[in-house]
Design a protein around this motif. Structure first.
Motif, PDB file in Angstrom:
ATOM      1  N   ALA A 158       0.839  -1.207   0.000  1.00 48.27           N
ATOM      2  CA  ALA A 158       0.000   0.000   0.000  1.00 48.27           C
ATOM      3  C   ALA A 158       0.873   1.257   0.000  1.00 48.27           C
ATOM      4  O   ALA A 158       0.562   2.239  -0.693  1.00 48.27           O
ATOM      5  N   GLU A 159       1.967   1.236   0.752  1.00 49.42           N
ATOM      6  CA  GLU A 159       2.884   2.383   0.768  1.00 49.42           C
ATOM      7  C   GLU A 159       3.495   2.603  -0.617  1.00 49.42           C
ATOM      8  O   GLU A 159       3.600   3.734  -1.089  1.00 49.42           O
ATOM      9  N   VAL A 160       3.895   1.518  -1.264  1.00 43.60           N
ATOM     10  CA  VAL A 160       4.485   1.618  -2.601  1.00 43.60           C
ATOM     11  C   VAL A 160       3.455   2.154  -3.598  1.00 43.60           C
ATOM     12  O   VAL A 160       3.758   3.025  -4.423  1.00 43.60           O
ATOM     13  N   ASP A 161       2.232   1.643  -3.519  1.00 43.19           N
ATOM     14  CA  ASP A 161       1.173   2.126  -4.420  1.00 43.19           C
ATOM     15  C   ASP A 161       0.878   3.603  -4.193  1.00 43.19           C
ATOM     16  O   ASP A 161       0.668   4.356  -5.143  1.00 43.19           O
ATOM     17  N   LEU A 162       0.850   4.008  -2.931  1.00 44.13           N
ATOM     18  CA  LEU A 162       0.604   5.420  -2.619  1.00 44.13           C
ATOM     19  C   LEU A 162       1.719   6.299  -3.173  1.00 44.13           C
ATOM     20  O   LEU A 162       1.459   7.380  -3.714  1.00 44.13           O
ATOM     21  N   GLU A 163       2.952   5.837  -3.065  1.00 43.45           N
ATOM     22  CA  GLU A 163       4.070   6.600  -3.615  1.00 43.45           C
ATOM     23  C   GLU A 163       3.964   6.695  -5.134  1.00 43.45           C
ATOM     24  O   GLU A 163       4.245   7.745  -5.722  1.00 43.45           O
ATOM     25  N   ARG A 164       3.537   5.617  -5.778  1.00 43.99           N
ATOM     26  CA  ARG A 164       3.333   5.659  -7.232  1.00 43.99           C
ATOM     27  C   ARG A 164       2.266   6.675  -7.612  1.00 43.99           C
ATOM     28  O   ARG A 164       2.416   7.424  -8.579  1.00 43.99           O
ATOM     29  N   VAL A 165       1.173   6.706  -6.865  1.00 46.30           N
ATOM     30  CA  VAL A 165       0.097   7.665  -7.150  1.00 46.30           C
ATOM     31  C   VAL A 165       0.610   9.087  -6.993  1.00 46.30           C
ATOM     32  O   VAL A 165       0.298   9.963  -7.805  1.00 46.30           O
ATOM     33  N   ARG A 166       1.409   9.320  -5.958  1.00 51.64           N
ATOM     34  CA  ARG A 166       1.967  10.663  -5.760  1.00 51.64           C
ATOM     35  C   ARG A 166       2.865  11.068  -6.923  1.00 51.64           C
ATOM     36  O   ARG A 166       2.833  12.210  -7.382  1.00 51.64           O
ATOM     37  N   VAL A 167       3.676  10.127  -7.399  1.00 50.85           N
ATOM     38  CA  VAL A 167       4.572  10.430  -8.524  1.00 50.85           C
ATOM     39  C   VAL A 167       3.764  10.704  -9.790  1.00 50.85           C
ATOM     40  O   VAL A 167       4.059  11.652 -10.529  1.00 50.85           O
ATOM     41  N   TRP A 168       2.735   9.903 -10.052  1.00 52.03           N
ATOM     42  CA  TRP A 168       1.891  10.140 -11.237  1.00 52.03           C
ATOM     43  C   TRP A 168       1.174  11.483 -11.142  1.00 52.03           C
ATOM     44  O   TRP A 168       1.033  12.199 -12.137  1.00 52.03           O
ATOM     45  N   TYR A 169       0.719  11.853  -9.937  1.00 53.46           N
ATOM     46  CA  TYR A 169       0.034  13.133  -9.745  1.00 53.46           C
ATOM     47  C   TYR A 169       0.998  14.291 -10.009  1.00 53.46           C
ATOM     48  O   TYR A 169       0.653  15.258 -10.683  1.00 53.46           O
ATOM     49  N   LYS A 170       2.222  14.174  -9.491  1.00 54.14           N
ATOM     50  CA  LYS A 170       3.222  15.221  -9.716  1.00 54.14           C
ATOM     51  C   LYS A 170       3.575  15.322 -11.195  1.00 54.14           C
ATOM     52  O   LYS A 170       3.720  16.413 -11.745  1.00 54.14           O
ATOM     53  N   LEU A 171       3.706  14.172 -11.858  1.00 52.51           N
ATOM     54  CA  LEU A 171       3.995  14.156 -13.290  1.00 52.51           C
ATOM     55  C   LEU A 171       2.868  14.819 -14.082  1.00 52.51           C
ATOM     56  O   LEU A 171       3.118  15.585 -15.022  1.00 52.51           O
ATOM     57  N   ASP A 172       1.637  14.562 -13.697  1.00 48.91           N
ATOM     58  CA  ASP A 172       0.494  15.182 -14.354  1.00 48.91           C
ATOM     59  C   ASP A 172       0.518  16.698 -14.171  1.00 48.91           C
ATOM     60  O   ASP A 172       0.245  17.452 -15.113  1.00 48.91           O
TER      61      ASP A 172
END
Length: 90
Positions: A35-49
């Protein structure tokens, strides 16, 4: 084993050596880690967007900055009616 932490978030680099089935202290730690890894991925995708949106806005501003429409709509006001040539004389 489960990675051990200090002060909730600081990784110590050590791992729990108790077998997974017997360790009641670190119950379902793998799910929490995923869950921590998935949350970090979502944060990175949001920042990239956000960065793509900023790049799009900058590119749009650059294309509108020197556009022909802006030059055609630009008007120069002649305050002195006796002056017909607005270019500077050198």
């Amino acid at each position: 084993g489960c990675p051990l932490v200090r002060d909730v978030f600081e990784l110590t680099g050590e791992f729990c050596r108790v077998p997974k089935r017997r360790c009641h202290r670190h119950y379902c730690w793998e799910k929490l880690r995923r869950a921590e890894v998935d949350l970090e991925r979502v944060r990175v995708w949001y920042k990239l967007d956000e960065l793509f949106e900023q790049e799009r806005n900058v590119r749009a501003a650059m294309t509108n900055r020197a556009g022909l429409l802006a030059l055609m709509l630009h008007q120069t006001i002649q305050h002195d009616p006796l002056t017909t040539d607005l270019r500077s004389h050198r």
